[in-house]
Design an enzyme around this catalytic site. Structure first.
Site, PDB file in Angstrom:
ATOM      1  N   ARG A   1    -138.674  20.043   6.535  1.00  0.00           N
ATOM      2  CA  ARG A   1    -139.756  19.262   5.932  1.00  0.00           C
ATOM      3  C   ARG A   1    -140.884  20.187   5.493  1.00  0.00           C
ATOM      4  O   ARG A   1    -140.946  21.354   5.878  1.00  0.00           O
ATOM      5  CB  ARG A   1    -140.311  18.248   6.951  1.00  0.00           C
ATOM      6  CG  ARG A   1    -139.420  17.060   7.196  1.00  0.00           C
ATOM      7  CD  ARG A   1    -139.934  16.198   8.336  1.00  0.00           C
ATOM      8  NE  ARG A   1    -139.739  16.826   9.628  1.00  0.00           N
ATOM      9  CZ  ARG A   1    -140.129  16.316  10.801  1.00  0.00           C
ATOM     10  NH1 ARG A   1    -140.772  15.163  10.819  1.00  0.00           N
ATOM     11  NH2 ARG A   1    -139.897  16.939  11.932  1.00  0.00           N
TER      12      ARG A   1
ATOM     13  N   LYS B   1    -144.674  20.373  11.827  1.00  0.00           N
ATOM     14  CA  LYS B   1    -144.458  20.565  13.260  1.00  0.00           C
ATOM     15  C   LYS B   1    -145.608  21.318  13.901  1.00  0.00           C
ATOM     16  O   LYS B   1    -146.404  21.977  13.228  1.00  0.00           O
ATOM     17  CB  LYS B   1    -143.155  21.330  13.502  1.00  0.00           C
ATOM     18  CG  LYS B   1    -141.902  20.545  13.169  1.00  0.00           C
ATOM     19  CD  LYS B   1    -141.873  19.150  13.777  1.00  0.00           C
ATOM     20  CE  LYS B   1    -141.798  19.153  15.287  1.00  0.00           C
ATOM     21  NZ  LYS B   1    -141.757  17.758  15.834  1.00  0.00           N
TER      22      LYS B   1
ATOM     23  N   TYR C   1    -148.385  17.506  13.422  1.00  0.00           N
ATOM     24  CA  TYR C   1    -147.970  17.024  14.744  1.00  0.00           C
ATOM     25  C   TYR C   1    -148.258  18.109  15.760  1.00  0.00           C
ATOM     26  O   TYR C   1    -148.020  19.302  15.488  1.00  0.00           O
ATOM     27  CB  TYR C   1    -146.462  16.716  14.773  1.00  0.00           C
ATOM     28  CG  TYR C   1    -146.081  15.465  14.038  1.00  0.00           C
ATOM     29  CD1 TYR C   1    -146.544  14.216  14.444  1.00  0.00           C
ATOM     30  CD2 TYR C   1    -145.238  15.518  12.931  1.00  0.00           C
ATOM     31  CE1 TYR C   1    -146.197  13.060  13.760  1.00  0.00           C
ATOM     32  CE2 TYR C   1    -144.879  14.366  12.248  1.00  0.00           C
ATOM     33  CZ  TYR C   1    -145.362  13.142  12.663  1.00  0.00           C
ATOM     34  OH  TYR C   1    -145.016  12.004  11.989  1.00  0.00           O
TER      35      TYR C   1
ATOM     36  N   HIS D   1    -148.180  17.111  19.749  1.00  0.00           N
ATOM     37  CA  HIS D   1    -147.495  16.735  21.003  1.00  0.00           C
ATOM     38  C   HIS D   1    -147.906  17.667  22.140  1.00  0.00           C
ATOM     39  O   HIS D   1    -147.079  18.367  22.735  1.00  0.00           O
ATOM     40  CB  HIS D   1    -145.967  16.781  20.831  1.00  0.00           C
ATOM     41  CG  HIS D   1    -145.447  15.931  19.714  1.00  0.00           C
ATOM     42  ND1 HIS D   1    -145.472  14.555  19.744  1.00  0.00           N
ATOM     43  CD2 HIS D   1    -144.890  16.261  18.521  1.00  0.00           C
ATOM     44  CE1 HIS D   1    -144.949  14.077  18.635  1.00  0.00           C
ATOM     45  NE2 HIS D   1    -144.599  15.088  17.869  1.00  0.00           N
TER      46      HIS D   1
ATOM     47  N   GLU E   1    -149.892  12.462  15.568  1.00  0.00           N
ATOM     48  CA  GLU E   1    -149.336  11.417  16.444  1.00  0.00           C
ATOM     49  C   GLU E   1    -150.379  10.625  17.213  1.00  0.00           C
ATOM     50  O   GLU E   1    -150.045   9.631  17.848  1.00  0.00           O
ATOM     51  CB  GLU E   1    -148.295  12.018  17.416  1.00  0.00           C
ATOM     52  CG  GLU E   1    -148.851  12.858  18.558  1.00  0.00           C
ATOM     53  CD  GLU E   1    -149.099  14.322  18.184  1.00  0.00           C
ATOM     54  OE1 GLU E   1    -148.985  14.670  16.992  1.00  0.00           O
ATOM     55  OE2 GLU E   1    -149.420  15.124  19.086  1.00  0.00           O
TER      56      GLU E   1
ATOM     57  N   ASP F   1    -140.162  14.675  22.326  1.00  0.00           N
ATOM     58  CA  ASP F   1    -141.343  15.419  21.852  1.00  0.00           C
ATOM     59  C   ASP F   1    -142.557  15.156  22.740  1.00  0.00           C
ATOM     60  O   ASP F   1    -143.514  15.922  22.706  1.00  0.00           O
ATOM     61  CB  ASP F   1    -141.644  15.143  20.371  1.00  0.00           C
ATOM     62  CG  ASP F   1    -141.808  13.672  20.066  1.00  0.00           C
ATOM     63  OD1 ASP F   1    -141.689  12.846  20.992  1.00  0.00           O
ATOM     64  OD2 ASP F   1    -142.052  13.350  18.896  1.00  0.00           O
TER      65      ASP F   1
HETATM   66  N1  LIG Z   1    -137.550  13.380  18.566  1.00  0.00           N
HETATM   67  C1  LIG Z   1    -138.091  13.164  17.381  1.00  0.00           C
HETATM   68  O1  LIG Z   1    -137.747  13.814  16.401  1.00  0.00           O
HETATM   69  C2  LIG Z   1    -139.101  12.091  17.206  1.00  0.00           C
HETATM   70  C3  LIG Z   1    -139.675  11.535  18.314  1.00  0.00           C
HETATM   71  N2  LIG Z   1    -140.554  10.489  18.215  1.00  0.00           N
HETATM   72  C4  LIG Z   1    -141.073   9.983  19.487  1.00  0.00           C
HETATM   73  O2  LIG Z   1    -140.458   8.759  19.853  1.00  0.00           O
HETATM   74  C5  LIG Z   1    -141.287   8.115  20.836  1.00  0.00           C
HETATM   75  C6  LIG Z   1    -141.448   6.632  20.504  1.00  0.00           C
HETATM   76  O3  LIG Z   1    -142.292   6.507  19.352  1.00  0.00           O
HETATM   77  P1  LIG Z   1    -142.637   5.090  18.686  1.00  0.00           P
HETATM   78  O4  LIG Z   1    -141.462   4.204  18.691  1.00  0.00           O
HETATM   79  O5  LIG Z   1    -143.309   5.385  17.399  1.00  0.00           O
HETATM   80  O6  LIG Z   1    -143.722   4.519  19.693  1.00  0.00           O
HETATM   81  P2  LIG Z   1    -144.267   3.022  19.721  1.00  0.00           P
HETATM   82  O7  LIG Z   1    -145.610   3.093  20.315  1.00  0.00           O
HETATM   83  O8  LIG Z   1    -144.058   2.333  18.413  1.00  0.00           O
HETATM   84  O9  LIG Z   1    -143.261   2.302  20.755  1.00  0.00           O
HETATM   85  C7  LIG Z   1    -143.194   2.649  22.101  1.00  0.00           C
HETATM   86  C8  LIG Z   1    -142.721   1.427  22.878  1.00  0.00           C
HETATM   87  O10 LIG Z   1    -142.477   1.848  24.226  1.00  0.00           O
HETATM   88  C9  LIG Z   1    -142.852   0.762  25.059  1.00  0.00           C
HETATM   89  N3  LIG Z   1    -143.011   1.305  26.416  1.00  0.00           N
HETATM   90  C10 LIG Z   1    -144.002   2.094  26.895  1.00  0.00           C
HETATM   91  N4  LIG Z   1    -143.760   2.397  28.186  1.00  0.00           N
HETATM   92  C11 LIG Z   1    -142.584   1.795  28.504  1.00  0.00           C
HETATM   93  C12 LIG Z   1    -141.793   1.728  29.685  1.00  0.00           C
HETATM   94  N5  LIG Z   1    -142.176   2.358  30.803  1.00  0.00           N
HETATM   95  N6  LIG Z   1    -140.637   1.026  29.636  1.00  0.00           N
HETATM   96  C13 LIG Z   1    -140.242   0.377  28.513  1.00  0.00           C
HETATM   97  N7  LIG Z   1    -140.948   0.406  27.374  1.00  0.00           N
HETATM   98  C14 LIG Z   1    -142.111   1.106  27.369  1.00  0.00           C
HETATM   99  C15 LIG Z   1    -144.125   0.222  24.414  1.00  0.00           C
HETATM  100  O11 LIG Z   1    -144.407  -1.096  24.855  1.00  0.00           O
HETATM  101  C16 LIG Z   1    -143.763   0.297  22.933  1.00  0.00           C
HETATM  102  O12 LIG Z   1    -143.188  -0.917  22.475  1.00  0.00           O
HETATM  103  C17 LIG Z   1    -142.604   8.929  20.829  1.00  0.00           C
HETATM  104  O13 LIG Z   1    -142.601   9.844  21.898  1.00  0.00           O
HETATM  105  C18 LIG Z   1    -142.537   9.668  19.514  1.00  0.00           C
HETATM  106  O14 LIG Z   1    -143.347  10.826  19.483  1.00  0.00           O
HETATM  107  C19 LIG Z   1    -140.888   9.958  16.998  1.00  0.00           C
HETATM  108  C20 LIG Z   1    -140.373  10.511  15.848  1.00  0.00           C
HETATM  109  C21 LIG Z   1    -139.477  11.662  15.860  1.00  0.00           C
HETATM  110  C1  LIG Z   2    -142.841  12.958  15.289  1.00  0.00           C
HETATM  111  C2  LIG Z   2    -142.270  14.296  15.286  1.00  0.00           C
HETATM  112  O1  LIG Z   2    -142.482  15.046  16.199  1.00  0.00           O
HETATM  113  C3  LIG Z   2    -141.421  14.730  14.214  1.00  0.00           C
HETATM  114  O2  LIG Z   2    -141.313  14.023  13.210  1.00  0.00           O
HETATM  115  O3  LIG Z   2    -140.834  15.814  14.327  1.00  0.00           O
HETATM  116 MG   LIG Z   3    -141.054  15.873  17.392  1.00  0.00          MG
END
Ligand SMILES: NC(=O)C1=CN([C@@H]2O[C@H](COP(=O)(O)OP(=O)(O)OC[C@H]3O[C@@H](n4cnc5c(N)ncnc54)[C@H](O)[C@@H]3O)[C@@H](O)[C@H]2O)C=CC1
Ligand SMILES: CC(=O)C(=O)O
Ligand SMILES: [Mg+2]
Length: 372
Positions: A15, A75, A94, A96, A118, A270
């Site tokens: 990206r 990133k 980002y 994190h 974020e 992340d």
């Molecule tokens: N690995 C990657 O490449 C990427 C990672 N992410 C990550 O994914 C994660 C989720 O992001 P989003 O969906 O945007 O967040 P969001 O805020 O839209 O959703 C998170 C959900 O988790 C729920 N939640 C919180 N604590 C909980 C628990 N103990 N048990 C059950 N549910 C719980 C909340 O109620 C909420 O509905 C974040 O850490 C984000 O940074 C996002 C994009 C890319």
């Molecule tokens: C959200 C994030 O960490 C990514 O898009 O890589």
């Molecule tokens: Mg990430």
């Protein structure tokens, strides 16, 4: 303002922080935009595309860091990039920080004013600069998880949609926010039997209203979680407590209650990951096994579909980048509390409380930072 965008250097990160369309807007508002040569190539944007909208192509990343008043990336800055940041400069990307003490220390030492995508908020309580990448990572999760479920990759050898006479895969999604909803939609679209766990009853009401019949919802109590993971072929970790380290929802001991060859896709990696056994992996080497359970823990999943992701991210970041460039960060943040929520470090001070709690570092409020 001089706005600079270096080429991303994280593993398999294709990206780019500024699209030609965002560069066009910034130039149109009177700013100078510097783009490192070939920064956009992985997302399908050539140097000529940037030059055509008035941006200047720069040969070396070090020149971008030296000349720019604001550095815009995707990133978190890698160690070699962090050494080039300085007090008085704005970093917009980002970060994190909660699971990353080394990066936090370096940013504080540099004195840079770092605004994290974020943690920028919107008026509905959402995270508008995380959302587009969560949509991408959520849609990718069942795609990569189904690949990991294939026998040759260590998985159970279960097909997502099953076939006539054979049941589909069981998919459990923990966290029904942006990642979780998109993961559940795609997994259900592939024919899997999907359940989303969340703690928020309001969120589950919404999901049930909109997607009832497509996938099920269940309250994320410990007992419901253990019951569901016992029969799951794939578990997607998609929880978030904004800015904070992810809560650990499945321990190593609890893996013993899962089926051998089941797959964990920890999208929350992340923020440190929501399974005890998760450790960040790369697109080069995305999976590993612990106690017979396959783990996929890539922290920059959207980088795999760099063109879609870059355009989606650029659509979201561009208005905020323009506010920062047009007004300077102090005025932009005091005018817009949602942008101010993105401030994580300034002049050697941590300005995000949840990061301070996770890392045991004292923090000040972002409004206090405006006076430094
Ligand atoms: N690995 C990657 O490449 C990427 C990672 N992410 C990550 O994914 C994660 C989720 O992001 P989003 O969906 O945007 O967040 P969001 O805020 O839209 O959703 C998170 C959900 O988790 C729920 N939640 C919180 N604590 C909980 C628990 N103990 N048990 C059950 N549910 C719980 C909340 O109620 C909420 O509905 C974040 O850490 C984000 O940074 C996002 C994009 C890319
Ligand atoms: C959200 C994030 O960490 C990514 O898009 O890589
Ligand atoms: Mg990430």
């Amino acid at each position: 303002m001089i706005i600079g965008c270096p080429k991303e250097i994280k593993n398999q990160e294709y990206r780019v922080g500024i699209t030609p369309s965002a560069a066009f807007e910034a130039v149109h508002h009177g700013h100078n935009v510097l783009i490192e040569t070939n920064a956009g190539v992985g997302a399908g944007f050539s140097d000529a595309d940037y030059e055509a909208v008035g941006a200047k192509i720069v040969a070396k990343a070090s020149d971008i860091f030296e000349q720019s008043e604001m550095v815009v990336k995707v990133k978190e800055p890698q160690a070699v990039e962090r050494k080039q940041l300085r007090k008085g400069q704005v970093l917009f990307t980002y970060l994190h920080l909660a699971p990353d003490p080394e990066q936090t220390k370096d940013l504080l030492e540099s004195g840079v004013t770092a605004i994290a995508y974020e943690t920028v908020t919107d008026r509905n309580g959402g995270l508008p600069l995380l959302a587009p990448m969560s949509e991408v990572a959520g849609k990718l999760a069942p795609q990569v998880g189904s690949w990991a479920l294939q026998r040759a990759n260590g998985g159970r050898g279960v097909l997502m949609g099953g076939v006539p006479g054979v049941s589909p895969a069981k998919v459990v999604v923990i966290g029904g926010g942006n990642v979780g909803t998109h993961a559940a939609r795609v997994a259900a679209g592939m024919g899997a039997d999907v359940t989303v766990l969340d703690m928020s009853l309001d969120r589950m009401r919404y999901l049930d209203d909109v997607f009832g019949g497509t996938f099920k919802t269940s309250f994320a109590s410990k007992s419901n979680t253990l019951d569901l993971i016992a029969t799951a072929d794939m578990v997607v970790g998609a929880v978030l407590v904004p800015g904070a380290a992810a809560p650990k929802l499945i321990s190593r001991a609890e893996l013993a209650g899962m089926k051998p060859g089941a797959v964990l896709v920890d999208v929350a990696i992340d923020q440190g990951g929501c399974f005890e056994t998760s450790k960040a992996t790369t697109h080069d080497d995305p999976i590993y096994e612990v106690d017979g359970i396959v783990h996929y823990c890539v922290a920059n999943m959207p980088g795999a579909v760099a063109r879609t992701s870059t355009i989606a991210l650029g659509n979201a970041t561009m208005p905020f980048m323009l506010q920062l460039a047009n007004k300077g960060w102090k005025q932009a943040c005091s005018d817009n509390p949602h942008l101010m929520a993105g401030l994580n470090t300034h002049a050697g001070k941590l300005t995000y409380a949840a990061v301070g709690t996770a890392l045991g570092i004292e923090s000040i409020t972002p409004s206090d930072a405006l006076n430094i």
